[in-house]
Design an enzyme around this catalytic site. Structure first.
Site, mmCIF file in Angstrom:
data_model
loop_
_atom_site.group_PDB
_atom_site.id
_atom_site.type_symbol
_atom_site.label_atom_id
_atom_site.label_comp_id
_atom_site.label_asym_id
_atom_site.label_seq_id
_atom_site.Cartn_x
_atom_site.Cartn_y
_atom_site.Cartn_z
ATOM 1 N N GLU A 1 0.816 -1.230 0.000
ATOM 2 C CA GLU A 1 0.000 0.000 0.000
ATOM 3 C C GLU A 1 0.844 1.272 0.000
ATOM 4 O O GLU A 1 0.443 2.295 0.542
ATOM 5 C CB GLU A 1 -0.963 -0.005 1.189
ATOM 6 N N GLU B 1 -5.556 -7.917 0.295
ATOM 7 C CA GLU B 1 -6.400 -7.755 1.482
ATOM 8 C C GLU B 1 -7.814 -7.435 1.009
ATOM 9 O O GLU B 1 -7.995 -6.733 0.005
ATOM 10 C CB GLU B 1 -5.915 -6.604 2.369
#
Length: 335
Positions: A186, A278
């Site tokens: 991320e 995720e």
């Protein structure tokens, strides 16, 4: 959304991905795992569950509700960072670090005693100058630009941390266990320090890690899983094996994420298999089949302080019993 509402324009027409590993010296176990991934592409999706606690209550909850276990077990090397004892540590920080300890041992146990596939991420506490959960940009003044200059204080601290984690990953190499390695996740969001200084510094760090782990530490048991939805942060086909993105749909939204799949799939120039690194709600497997959004796996994030159950018990039962979803009980012996 249900199958009757899925329109033709919502179906993917993308070509099959490339399952060739970037590391020419990759272990036989890694090669076998990628061959298996290739064999199930478009036919199945692997179930996954992240566990930030070494006691793995999320896995036990799924087992009790569904009678089955996820095929991919996700772990975090969070507590293995050198700088976890930060100043101004809140109880939440201490609780997260303490409960994460023993993760390597838990992952080794499952890998040795079952056919489970293991994946690791790393919430990397700042190598220097951090407080509380110092993997967050807001909690550290660690300068990544300086850390990429040989010999600086920041650089020496960064290399020390990299080598500490390499030592932990070597335990899996020594046991012939392949790892789906999803580092520096991320980054494009900027909320983690490894993404706070822009894409070029991040790419240099990613490639530094790859070179150090593959060439210096000979960690040939790693399958490199890149994690970002932004092509400007892509480090290159030569250091990525699987593309992944994290996406949290609103609670109760179990659509197949076809728009996200089509957008993320086209980031590498040599098309890589694409996974959900995720997620919250699980994409409905029936809609995945209809849409041809062929995610390689889903990885439900751990329940946050037991306040959020991303998927209802009924959803879990329905999805984990679906023939399209591969659970641990379905996995062949790959090692």
């Amino acid at each position: 959304m249900n199958s009757e509402l899925l329109e033709e324009k919502e179906k993917s027409e993308l070509d099959s991905p490339n399952f060739i590993l970037s590391n020419k010296n990759a272990s036989d176990e890694c090669k076998n795992l990628m061959k298996y991934f290739s064999s199930i592409f478009g036919k199945n999706i692997l179930s996954g569950q992240h566990c930030n606690k070494s006691t793995m209550p999320d896995i036990e909850y799924i087992r009790r509700v569904t009678g089955k276990t996820p095929a991919i077990l996700g772990f975090d090397l969070l507590s293995y960072s050198a700088g976890v004892e930060t100043t101004e540590s809140t109880f939440e920080c201490i609780d997260e670090v303490t409960n994460n300890k023993g993760t390597v041992e838990a992952a080794l146990y499952w890998a040795k005693n079952t056919n489970a596939i293991i994946t690791f991420c790393w919430h990397w506490f700042s190598p220097l100058k951090g407080k509380d959960k110092s993997f967050y940009t807001k909690n550290t003044s660690f300068n990544l630009v300086r850390a990429l200059i040989d010999g600086t204080e920041e650089n020496l601290a960064l290399i020390k941390d990299l080598d500490m984690i390499a030592y932990e990953l070597k335990k899996f190499k020594d046991n012939n266990i392949p790892i789906l390695w999803r580092p520096l996740h991320e980054a494009c969001g900027g909320w983690f320090w490894w993404g706070a200084y822009g894409s070029q510094s991040y790419i240099k760090l990613y490639r530094l890690m790859y070179e150090r782990y593959v060439e210096d530490h000979k960690l040939n048991n790693l399958i490199w899983v890149w994690n970002s939805p932004d092509k400007d942060w892509y480090p290159g086909d030569d250091v990525v094996d699987i593309n992944s993105a994290d996406y949290y749909a609103p609670l109760g939204d179990n659509r197949p994420l076809i728009e996200e799949y089509n957008a993320f799939y086209n980031i590498p120039s040599s098309k890589k298999p694409l996974a959900l690194g995720e997620n919250g709600p699980i994409p409905d497997p029936e809609l995945i089949k209809l849409s041809k959004a062929y995610w390689l796996w889903f990885m439900v994030w751990n329940n946050i302080a037991e306040r959020i159950l991303w998927n209802s018990g009924e959803d879990l039962k329905r999805y984990f019993s679906n023939d399209f979803v591969i659970t641990l009980e379905d996995l062949p012996k790959l090692r």
